[in-house]
Structures are given as structure tokens and as C-alpha cells.
Design a protein around this motif. Structure first.
Motif, PDB file in Angstrom:
ATOM      1  N   ALA A  18       0.829  -1.199   0.000  1.00 28.81           N
ATOM      2  CA  ALA A  18       0.000   0.000   0.000  1.00 28.81           C
ATOM      3  C   ALA A  18       0.865   1.251   0.000  1.00 28.81           C
ATOM      4  O   ALA A  18       0.555   2.233  -0.682  1.00 28.81           O
ATOM      5  CB  ALA A  18      -0.933  -0.006   1.205  1.00 28.81           C
ATOM      6  N   LEU A  19       1.963   1.222   0.737  1.00 23.35           N
ATOM      7  CA  LEU A  19       2.872   2.364   0.772  1.00 23.35           C
ATOM      8  C   LEU A  19       3.480   2.622  -0.602  1.00 23.35           C
ATOM      9  O   LEU A  19       3.557   3.773  -1.050  1.00 23.35           O
ATOM     10  CB  LEU A  19       3.972   2.125   1.802  1.00 23.35           C
ATOM     11  N   VAL A  20       3.879   1.560  -1.303  1.00 24.08           N
ATOM     12  CA  VAL A  20       4.445   1.714  -2.650  1.00 24.08           C
ATOM     13  C   VAL A  20       3.403   2.292  -3.595  1.00 24.08           C
ATOM     14  O   VAL A  20       3.696   3.205  -4.376  1.00 24.08           O
ATOM     15  CB  VAL A  20       4.983   0.365  -3.170  1.00 24.08           C
ATOM     16  N   ILE A  21       2.171   1.809  -3.526  1.00 22.27           N
ATOM     17  CA  ILE A  21       1.114   2.315  -4.409  1.00 22.27           C
ATOM     18  C   ILE A  21       0.850   3.791  -4.143  1.00 22.27           C
ATOM     19  O   ILE A  21       0.711   4.590  -5.071  1.00 22.27           O
ATOM     20  CB  ILE A  21      -0.168   1.471  -4.249  1.00 22.27           C
ATOM     21  N   VAL A  22       0.808   4.180  -2.872  1.00 23.36           N
ATOM     22  CA  VAL A  22       0.573   5.583  -2.525  1.00 23.36           C
ATOM     23  C   VAL A  22       1.728   6.457  -3.035  1.00 23.36           C
ATOM     24  O   VAL A  22       1.506   7.530  -3.609  1.00 23.36           O
ATOM     25  CB  VAL A  22       0.380   5.747  -1.001  1.00 23.36           C
ATOM     26  N   LEU A  23       2.968   6.000  -2.850  1.00 20.62           N
ATOM     27  CA  LEU A  23       4.124   6.787  -3.329  1.00 20.62           C
ATOM     28  C   LEU A  23       4.124   6.906  -4.847  1.00 20.62           C
ATOM     29  O   LEU A  23       4.425   7.983  -5.381  1.00 20.62           O
ATOM     30  CB  LEU A  23       5.425   6.147  -2.825  1.00 20.62           C
ATOM     31  N   GLY A  45      -0.337   4.148 -16.817  1.00 16.23           N
ATOM     32  CA  GLY A  45       0.810   3.463 -16.227  1.00 16.23           C
ATOM     33  C   GLY A  45       0.596   3.168 -14.751  1.00 16.23           C
ATOM     34  O   GLY A  45       0.907   2.069 -14.277  1.00 16.23           O
ATOM     35  N   VAL A  46       0.056   4.119 -14.013  1.00 21.83           N
ATOM     36  CA  VAL A  46      -0.210   3.909 -12.589  1.00 21.83           C
ATOM     37  C   VAL A  46      -1.267   2.826 -12.406  1.00 21.83           C
ATOM     38  O   VAL A  46      -1.154   1.983 -11.509  1.00 21.83           O
ATOM     39  CB  VAL A  46      -0.637   5.232 -11.915  1.00 21.83           C
ATOM     40  N   ALA A  47      -2.281   2.827 -13.269  1.00 19.85           N
ATOM     41  CA  ALA A  47      -3.317   1.794 -13.178  1.00 19.85           C
ATOM     42  C   ALA A  47      -2.726   0.405 -13.416  1.00 19.85           C
ATOM     43  O   ALA A  47      -3.057  -0.551 -12.713  1.00 19.85           O
ATOM     44  CB  ALA A  47      -4.426   2.079 -14.186  1.00 19.85           C
ATOM     45  N   VAL A  48      -1.830   0.293 -14.383  1.00 15.78           N
ATOM     46  CA  VAL A  48      -1.195  -0.991 -14.673  1.00 15.78           C
ATOM     47  C   VAL A  48      -0.350  -1.443 -13.486  1.00 15.78           C
ATOM     48  O   VAL A  48      -0.403  -2.610 -13.080  1.00 15.78           O
ATOM     49  CB  VAL A  48      -0.343  -0.899 -15.961  1.00 15.78           C
ATOM     50  N   ILE A  49       0.417  -0.531 -12.899  1.00 20.04           N
ATOM     51  CA  ILE A  49       1.249  -0.871 -11.742  1.00 20.04           C
ATOM     52  C   ILE A  49       0.373  -1.324 -10.570  1.00 20.04           C
ATOM     53  O   ILE A  49       0.680  -2.303  -9.884  1.00 20.04           O
ATOM     54  CB  ILE A  49       2.138   0.324 -11.336  1.00 20.04           C
ATOM     55  N   THR A  50      -0.746  -0.625 -10.356  1.00 14.63           N
ATOM     56  CA  THR A  50      -1.648  -0.988  -9.273  1.00 14.63           C
ATOM     57  C   THR A  50      -2.243  -2.379  -9.496  1.00 14.63           C
ATOM     58  O   THR A  50      -2.323  -3.191  -8.574  1.00 14.63           O
ATOM     59  CB  THR A  50      -2.776   0.058  -9.136  1.00 14.63           C
ATOM     60  N   LEU A  51      -2.664  -2.655 -10.728  1.00 18.88           N
ATOM     61  CA  LEU A  51      -3.218  -3.977 -11.036  1.00 18.88           C
ATOM     62  C   LEU A  51      -2.174  -5.074 -10.856  1.00 18.88           C
ATOM     63  O   LEU A  51      -2.466  -6.146 -10.331  1.00 18.88           O
ATOM     64  CB  LEU A  51      -3.767  -4.002 -12.458  1.00 18.88           C
ATOM     65  N   LEU A  52      -0.958  -4.811 -11.286  1.00 17.65           N
ATOM     66  CA  LEU A  52       0.110  -5.802 -11.113  1.00 17.65           C
ATOM     67  C   LEU A  52       0.395  -6.060  -9.635  1.00 17.65           C
ATOM     68  O   LEU A  52       0.629  -7.205  -9.227  1.00 17.65           O
ATOM     69  CB  LEU A  52       1.394  -5.352 -11.821  1.00 17.65           C
ATOM     70  N   ALA A  53       0.337  -5.020  -8.828  1.00 13.65           N
ATOM     71  CA  ALA A  53       0.540  -5.182  -7.390  1.00 13.65           C
ATOM     72  C   ALA A  53      -0.568  -6.048  -6.788  1.00 13.65           C
ATOM     73  O   ALA A  53      -0.304  -6.895  -5.931  1.00 13.65           O
ATOM     74  CB  ALA A  53       0.589  -3.826  -6.694  1.00 13.65           C
ATOM     75  N   GLN A  54      -1.796  -5.880  -7.259  1.00 11.16           N
ATOM     76  CA  GLN A  54      -2.887  -6.713  -6.786  1.00 11.16           C
ATOM     77  C   GLN A  54      -2.731  -8.158  -7.223  1.00 11.16           C
ATOM     78  O   GLN A  54      -3.012  -9.084  -6.458  1.00 11.16           O
ATOM     79  CB  GLN A  54      -4.230  -6.171  -7.287  1.00 11.16           C
TER      80      GLN A  54
END
Length: 58
Positions: A18-23, A45-54
């Protein structure tokens, strides 16, 4: 494998993921403010990173 916290041991307020996503979101917002023409690609790009994190979480 996650280990549950011991009884009486404090739990973290926010997870590392969560900290990485917020940063990343804060960085993307600053970059989009600096370069408004790139706001849509930055958002994608942020959406893709968030989806990959999930996905990695599961």
C-alpha cells in the motif's frame, strides 16, 4: 507465507504494498501536474502498476 502477529504485538498501520502504491500515485500526480500533456499515459501506467501489485498479492 504470512505469519500472524503475536498477541499484544502492534500491527503496522500500512502494508509495504500500500505504501508503494501511494508513493507511485503521488509521484504520478506530481509528474502529471508538471507535464499535463502526459497525464493520460501516466494515469494508465499507474493503473497498470496498481493492477500488477494486486495480482502479485494474490
Amino acid at each position: 507465507m504470512r505469519v500472524p502477529p503475536r498477541q499484544g504485538e502492534p500491527r503496522p498501520l500500512i502494508s509495504t504494498r500500500a505504501l508503494v502504491i501511494v508513493l507511485v500515485a503521488i509521484g504520478a500526480a506530481a509528474l502529471a501536474a508538471a507535464a499535463p500533456d502526459l497525464a493520460i499515459p501516466i494515469g494508465v501506467g499507474v493503473a497498470v502498476i496498481t493492477l500488477l501489485a494486486q495480482i502479485v498479492k494474490d
